[in-house]
Design an enzyme around this catalytic site. Sequence first.
Site, PDB file in Angstrom:
ATOM      1  N   GLN B  14      -6.430   0.361  -7.217  1.00  0.00           N
ATOM      2  CA  GLN B  14      -5.330   0.838  -7.679  1.00  0.00           C
ATOM      3  C   GLN B  14      -4.134   0.028  -7.950  1.00  0.00           C
ATOM      4  O   GLN B  14      -3.876  -0.784  -7.464  1.00  0.00           O
ATOM      5  CB  GLN B  14      -4.748   1.839  -6.223  1.00  0.00           C
ATOM      6  CG  GLN B  14      -5.524   2.549  -5.830  1.00  0.00           C
ATOM      7  CD  GLN B  14      -4.947   3.401  -4.650  1.00  0.00           C
ATOM      8  OE1 GLN B  14      -5.404   4.483  -4.391  1.00  0.00           O
ATOM      9  NE2 GLN B  14      -4.220   2.729  -3.927  1.00  0.00           N
ATOM     10  N   GLY B  15      -3.709   0.102  -9.437  1.00  0.00           N
ATOM     11  CA  GLY B  15      -2.721  -0.550  -9.863  1.00  0.00           C
ATOM     12  C   GLY B  15      -1.419  -0.006  -9.617  1.00  0.00           C
ATOM     13  O   GLY B  15      -0.560   0.567 -10.677  1.00  0.00           O
ATOM     14  N   SER B  17       1.469  -1.808  -6.994  1.00  0.00           N
ATOM     15  CA  SER B  17       2.609  -2.518  -6.694  1.00  0.00           C
ATOM     16  C   SER B  17       2.776  -3.667  -7.830  1.00  0.00           C
ATOM     17  O   SER B  17       1.786  -4.033  -8.476  1.00  0.00           O
ATOM     18  CB  SER B  17       2.490  -3.315  -5.389  1.00  0.00           C
ATOM     19  OG  SER B  17       2.201  -2.307  -4.340  1.00  0.00           O
ATOM     20  N   SER B  49      -5.719  -4.475  -4.524  1.00  0.00           N
ATOM     21  CA  SER B  49      -7.207  -5.013  -3.929  1.00  0.00           C
ATOM     22  C   SER B  49      -8.175  -4.817  -4.427  1.00  0.00           C
ATOM     23  O   SER B  49      -8.535  -3.886  -5.100  1.00  0.00           O
ATOM     24  CB  SER B  49      -7.140  -3.845  -2.292  1.00  0.00           C
ATOM     25  OG  SER B  49      -5.873  -4.024  -1.716  1.00  0.00           O
ATOM     26  N   GLU B 132      -5.820   7.997   1.350  1.00  0.00           N
ATOM     27  CA  GLU B 132      -5.926   6.925   1.784  1.00  0.00           C
ATOM     28  C   GLU B 132      -5.622   6.695   3.417  1.00  0.00           C
ATOM     29  O   GLU B 132      -6.189   5.853   4.213  1.00  0.00           O
ATOM     30  CB  GLU B 132      -5.052   5.724   1.005  1.00  0.00           C
ATOM     31  CG  GLU B 132      -4.904   4.191   1.749  1.00  0.00           C
ATOM     32  CD  GLU B 132      -3.984   3.444   0.897  1.00  0.00           C
ATOM     33  OE1 GLU B 132      -4.146   3.598  -0.435  1.00  0.00           O
ATOM     34  OE2 GLU B 132      -3.395   2.615   1.516  1.00  0.00           O
ATOM     35  N   SER B 249       4.624  -0.222   4.036  1.00  0.00           N
ATOM     36  CA  SER B 249       5.165  -0.720   5.446  1.00  0.00           C
ATOM     37  C   SER B 249       5.503   0.139   6.290  1.00  0.00           C
ATOM     38  O   SER B 249       5.615   1.160   6.246  1.00  0.00           O
ATOM     39  CB  SER B 249       6.067  -1.784   5.243  1.00  0.00           C
ATOM     40  OG  SER B 249       7.395  -1.245   4.971  1.00  0.00           O
ATOM     41  N   GLU B 251       8.031   0.168   8.092  1.00  0.00           N
ATOM     42  CA  GLU B 251       9.268   0.615   7.808  1.00  0.00           C
ATOM     43  C   GLU B 251       9.292   1.896   6.785  1.00  0.00           C
ATOM     44  O   GLU B 251      10.259   2.878   6.798  1.00  0.00           O
ATOM     45  CB  GLU B 251      10.236  -0.530   7.305  1.00  0.00           C
ATOM     46  CG  GLU B 251      10.731  -1.503   8.381  1.00  0.00           C
ATOM     47  CD  GLU B 251       9.377  -2.528   8.828  1.00  0.00           C
ATOM     48  OE1 GLU B 251       8.218  -2.368   7.998  1.00  0.00           O
ATOM     49  OE2 GLU B 251       9.578  -3.046   9.830  1.00  0.00           O
TER      50      GLU B 251
END
Lengths: 334, 268
Positions: B14-15, B17, B49, B132, B249, B251
């Site tokens: 998965q591209g 970020s 990843s 996911e 994250s 957060e």
Amino acid sequence: MDAAERELFAKGIQDAVGRGDGLDAALAELGWADALAADERTAVSVLFEAQGGAAATSGALDLLLARSLLTPELATDSGRLRHGSVASSEGGGVVGVAVVLPAFGLVTPPGELAGGAATVAGFCRTDPAGPLLVACATGDGGLALATVDGLDRRVIGGLDPDLGLVEVAGRVPATDNRALDPAIWAAAVAAGQRAIAHELVGAAAQMLELAREHALDRIQFGVPIATFQAVRHKLAETYVAIEGARAALDAAWDDPSPFDATVAKATAGRSARLAAKHCQQVLAGIGFTTEHPFHRYARRVRALDGLLGDTRSLTRTLGEQLLAQRELPPILPL
Amino acid sequence: MVPRLLSGEELWCQGFSETGTGSNLGALTCRATRDDDGWVVNGQKVWTSFAQYAQRCVLLVRTGTPESVHRGITALFVDMDSPGLSIRPIEAMHGVPEFSEVFYDDVLVPFDRQLGEEGQGWAVAMDLLPYERSTALWHRGAYLHRRFGDLLATVPPDALSAGEVGDAFLHLFAFRARSLATQHRLHAGEHLGAETSVDKILIATAEQALFDLAADGLAAETVLGDDAASARWRSDYLYSRAATIYGGSSEIQRNIVARRLLDLGNDR
């Protein structure tokens, strides 16, 4: 119950709980004991969450425990049921019986039976009018279910006077003692733990709702405090903890084992502690006063936590078991 | 294509970020412009990843103006051996080249490799992420269960407090109970959305609780051991540090819970 019946039942329970005093009479009118006999999961989850959400109380836990402890032959035994306030309803539920809970924080039987007398140290959820059912350890390492009367009673003020707990203690003659299968005692404790866990979740969810409303209404620096991440994240963490407890409770109903009930009770207690801590902080000044309802829930969850095993000791016992087994049992298969 | 992925013949990545857009995915800048033969991609991705092992990539690119944020993103399905595409693996803290930087230098992607409509890439990504947070997390939870058992079998008597062991177990149980319900909802064909952020927070909490416990109970192995078993505890411990960071994250998950599940409105 199907979905429509459940909705109707839930509405009836919500109304009854919302009316405040006289909840036991309202539950009798609603036929809660019959609902319990027909669909324990719905009857317990709906009532105890509503009860927790309103910081209300009732004798429903006694009915639930009595139903678990009195196997059908004991429940219909005429000698036993006539001499007290115990009566069997049409749906097979047991009405009006009080069951002694273990001492605060513990899950061990509240009585000891020796020489025809029971030594009792425990609690009642409501002020008992008649004889009490007490699970007792016997000298030979077994368990017995005794019927006792005349114990010393102390209506508890303490942290949460509205809960109406009654401490019962003393050494009194025990009549009508029956051998109690340890598996039945364990199942009764599990049933009670699931109920209290629902009550804790209901109270925690209500604290979250109170804090959420306050965060949206309270203006500081020209904006609602709900716009500040420090506040939002406290409420989000509370929500996640409550959802985790709800999931553990669902699992404890799907597999009604003592192990899963203990896990659910401990998880519910932990989430309620977190809710009390975070919501108190978000509610700040007003939440520290008795003019806001928050304090009733903060008191309630601390008191409920001690019924049928507190979070800390249940968690520690669980850890001791796992360390002794040296392996993790399979949990929750797909 | 999908059968190749399912059979294990191919690995896809998965591209999403970029260096400048980790949590703020909507601001991504890797750009695609129209050419006669297809989209021409220029830019850089990071934290992809296992990109170095992958045959294909679901790539998010900006096709709208830089200000178009979520609305100007398109999803493309890119062959990793395309000319102009280069990959630099990055070694993570636990010693594994877990992810890569991927550079796109005039990479041509045919129009028939566009996923969904132009400008609808954000929706594609948002549909992917809950998966996911369902099946992939269940799988991770199964691994945590096994390692918890390994820890109990290995840890010296009295090395751990029973309370901490019980507490870590409660975290794992709560995650597993939650994820179990999520799997059943997925199986029933329900749409998964923001509520899967709860699953992600629960497993991150459980994972760190477990490997914090392992690092205490097997402290000498974790810190000093050079045998294979010790190296694995060390690797698990170090990898668990990222559990509250990757895949959105904690957060960001709490922001989602606050806005979408608690209806607290927008933050500042």
